[in-house]
Design an enzyme around this catalytic site. Sequence first.
Site, PDB file in Angstrom:
ATOM      1  N   THR A   1      -0.343  -6.174  -1.256  1.00  0.00           N
ATOM      2  CA  THR A   1       1.354  -5.858  -0.729  1.00  0.00           C
ATOM      3  C   THR A   1       2.371  -6.549  -1.396  1.00  0.00           C
ATOM      4  OG1 THR A   1       0.416  -4.694   1.318  1.00  0.00           O
ATOM      5  CG2 THR A   1       2.732  -4.966   0.979  1.00  0.00           C
TER       6      THR A   1
ATOM      7  N   ASN B   1      -7.902   4.225  -2.055  1.00  0.00           N
ATOM      8  CA  ASN B   1      -8.432   3.499  -0.859  1.00  0.00           C
ATOM      9  C   ASN B   1      -8.800   4.753   0.001  1.00  0.00           C
ATOM     10  OD1 ASN B   1      -5.511   3.746  -1.460  1.00  0.00           O
ATOM     11  ND2 ASN B   1      -5.457   3.211   0.879  1.00  0.00           N
TER      12      ASN B   1
ATOM     13  N   GLN C   1      -9.362  -1.891  -4.686  1.00  0.00           N
ATOM     14  CA  GLN C   1     -10.573  -1.415  -4.111  1.00  0.00           C
ATOM     15  C   GLN C   1     -11.499  -1.207  -5.286  1.00  0.00           C
ATOM     16  OE1 GLN C   1     -11.368  -0.386  -1.210  1.00  0.00           O
ATOM     17  NE2 GLN C   1      -9.245  -0.491  -0.156  1.00  0.00           N
TER      18      GLN C   1
ATOM     19  N   ALA D   1      -8.021 -10.228  -1.615  1.00  0.00           N
ATOM     20  CA  ALA D   1      -9.250 -11.084  -1.359  1.00  0.00           C
ATOM     21  C   ALA D   1      -9.762 -10.177  -0.166  1.00  0.00           C
ATOM     22  CB  ALA D   1      -9.067 -12.179  -1.064  1.00  0.00           C
TER      23      ALA D   1
ATOM     24  N   THR E   1       4.487 -23.090  -0.598  1.00  0.00           N
ATOM     25  CA  THR E   1       3.482 -23.676  -0.853  1.00  0.00           C
ATOM     26  C   THR E   1       2.197 -23.023  -0.892  1.00  0.00           C
ATOM     27  OG1 THR E   1       4.449 -25.412   0.448  1.00  0.00           O
ATOM     28  CG2 THR E   1       2.169 -25.840   0.285  1.00  0.00           C
TER      29      THR E   1
ATOM     30  N   CYS F   1      -4.500   0.851   6.429  1.00  0.00           N
ATOM     31  CA  CYS F   1      -3.797  -0.332   5.711  1.00  0.00           C
ATOM     32  C   CYS F   1      -2.369  -0.133   6.263  1.00  0.00           C
ATOM     33  CB  CYS F   1      -3.795  -0.550   4.293  1.00  0.00           C
ATOM     34  SG  CYS F   1      -5.248  -0.048   3.601  1.00  0.00           S
TER      35      CYS F   1
HETATM   36  N1  PLP Z   1      -3.631  -1.328  -2.491  1.00  0.00           N
HETATM   37  C1  PLP Z   1      -4.707  -0.696  -1.896  1.00  0.00           C
HETATM   38  C2  PLP Z   1      -5.182   0.360  -3.017  1.00  0.00           C
HETATM   39  C3  PLP Z   1      -5.378  -0.923  -0.876  1.00  0.00           C
HETATM   40  O1  PLP Z   1      -6.524  -0.375  -0.300  1.00  0.00           O
HETATM   41  C4  PLP Z   1      -4.763  -1.834   0.035  1.00  0.00           C
HETATM   42  C5  PLP Z   1      -5.335  -2.084   1.292  1.00  0.00           C
HETATM   43  O2  PLP Z   1      -4.588  -2.380   2.228  1.00  0.00           O
HETATM   44  C6  PLP Z   1      -3.661  -2.505  -0.339  1.00  0.00           C
HETATM   45  C7  PLP Z   1      -3.213  -2.420  -1.707  1.00  0.00           C
HETATM   46  C8  PLP Z   1      -2.929  -3.629   0.371  1.00  0.00           C
HETATM   47  O3  PLP Z   1      -3.616  -4.741   0.356  1.00  0.00           O
HETATM   48  P1  PLP Z   1      -3.161  -6.126   1.414  1.00  0.00           P
HETATM   49  O4  PLP Z   1      -3.728  -5.769   2.606  1.00  0.00           O
HETATM   50  O5  PLP Z   1      -3.745  -7.254   0.522  1.00  0.00           O
HETATM   51  O6  PLP Z   1      -1.667  -6.127   1.180  1.00  0.00           O
END
Ligand code: PLP
Length: 401
Positions: free
Chosen positions: A75, A160, A196, A217, A254, A351
């Site tokens: 994000t 996703n 993904q 990750a 950091t 998410c």
């Molecule tokens: N982009 C995609 C395609 C995702 O599936 C997700 C999952 O939540 C994200 C971004 C966000 O990732 P994060 O949880 O590392 O912010």
Amino acid sequence: MNNSKKIYLDYAASTPVGEEVFKVMKPYFSEEFGNPGSLHKFGQEAMKVLDESREKASGLLGLDFENIIFTGSATEANNLVLRGIAKKINNNPEINFENPKIIVSEIEHECVLETAHDLESDGFDVAEIDVNPDGRVKLNQLEKELTEDTVIISIMYANNEIGTIQPISKISEIVQEFKKEKTNTQYPLIHSDAVQAFQFLECQPKELGLDLMTLSAHKIYGPKGVGLLANITEESLSPIITGGGQEFGLRSGTENVPLIKGLSKALEIAKEKRAEERKRMKKLSRELISGLKQIKSDIKLNGVSSQERFSSDKLKTIPNICNFYFPNNSAEELLMQLDLEGVAVSTGSACSARSAEASHVLEGLGHNPQRVNSSLRLSLGKYTTQQEIKKTISVFEKIME
Ligand code: PLP
């Protein structure tokens, strides 16, 4: 309920940290805890681990050491792309766009869509490219939307919620061609959220023709709270988090050494196991799809159809995500009943902070609210077994009676 008896089919939301990943991270929480910015031995040790992790991650992506920026999540990386480019443009009198424009697909993750629209108040126009019923972006619409005022195009590699893979190389080709003919500058830049995709597809940004690419990750058996931005084009971004100047001045704070170490290990393992997992997931998802369709023939896949999904070796969707439409059923009720039976699945994207909003991805495919509210995502992963798939099918059989 004992967690080991539960069946987790929500790997697209998050994955457990792999054993090997956890092992390499562990010493850096409490034994070797130095700040990479400190000059003494503790700091030097931490910097060495950080450098090694960067070396490994960049190498796996076919990039140079300085092309990787570690972030606190995907994000954040996606925010850095859009807001960082916007800031660079707005603060630089030498860069002139009359109506700077951001192009995204309508099925991007919320962290891209919301961020792009948030930038409208800073003078950016946003164009959302529609998708076909299988979830692939309409390339002719993209071509039409490309203007000399376009500063960035952000289109995800694999979705996703439905798993559909976008033709990223083709999209880059269109953009590079446009650039050559019309702008002759670094703009429009091209970015892809490959969060993904990484597990199943080769993600070498230069080969894909990308300027920027995002990874996370916790979708690949690494820890939550760490991501990376592959940033290939120099001088394309301004920092959105300022302070001590870490990460080449582009992301102060950091560095989280244990999580970064975990991310680089997770990337290494995912790449190593990619072909094997692709095959295994394809087999298991085929069993799941045919098992559910046997319960009721009107159960359908959203996105790429099952015929297309298995018609050739070329993947049209990442093989672990299956998004089903269960006519005459409420997805939420099904989810609760499945949960009571020990099977964890999701409606849409988990998410976005437990949002009860209808899935913008399924709406983007052109489905009516009734279909959107009757759809569930089942996403398989490294620890999914054939036994679990069989059990899941029989649980569905029971609750749908
Ligand atoms: N982009 C995609 C395609 C995702 O599936 C997700 C999952 O939540 C994200 C971004 C966000 O990732 P994060 O949880 O590392 O912010």
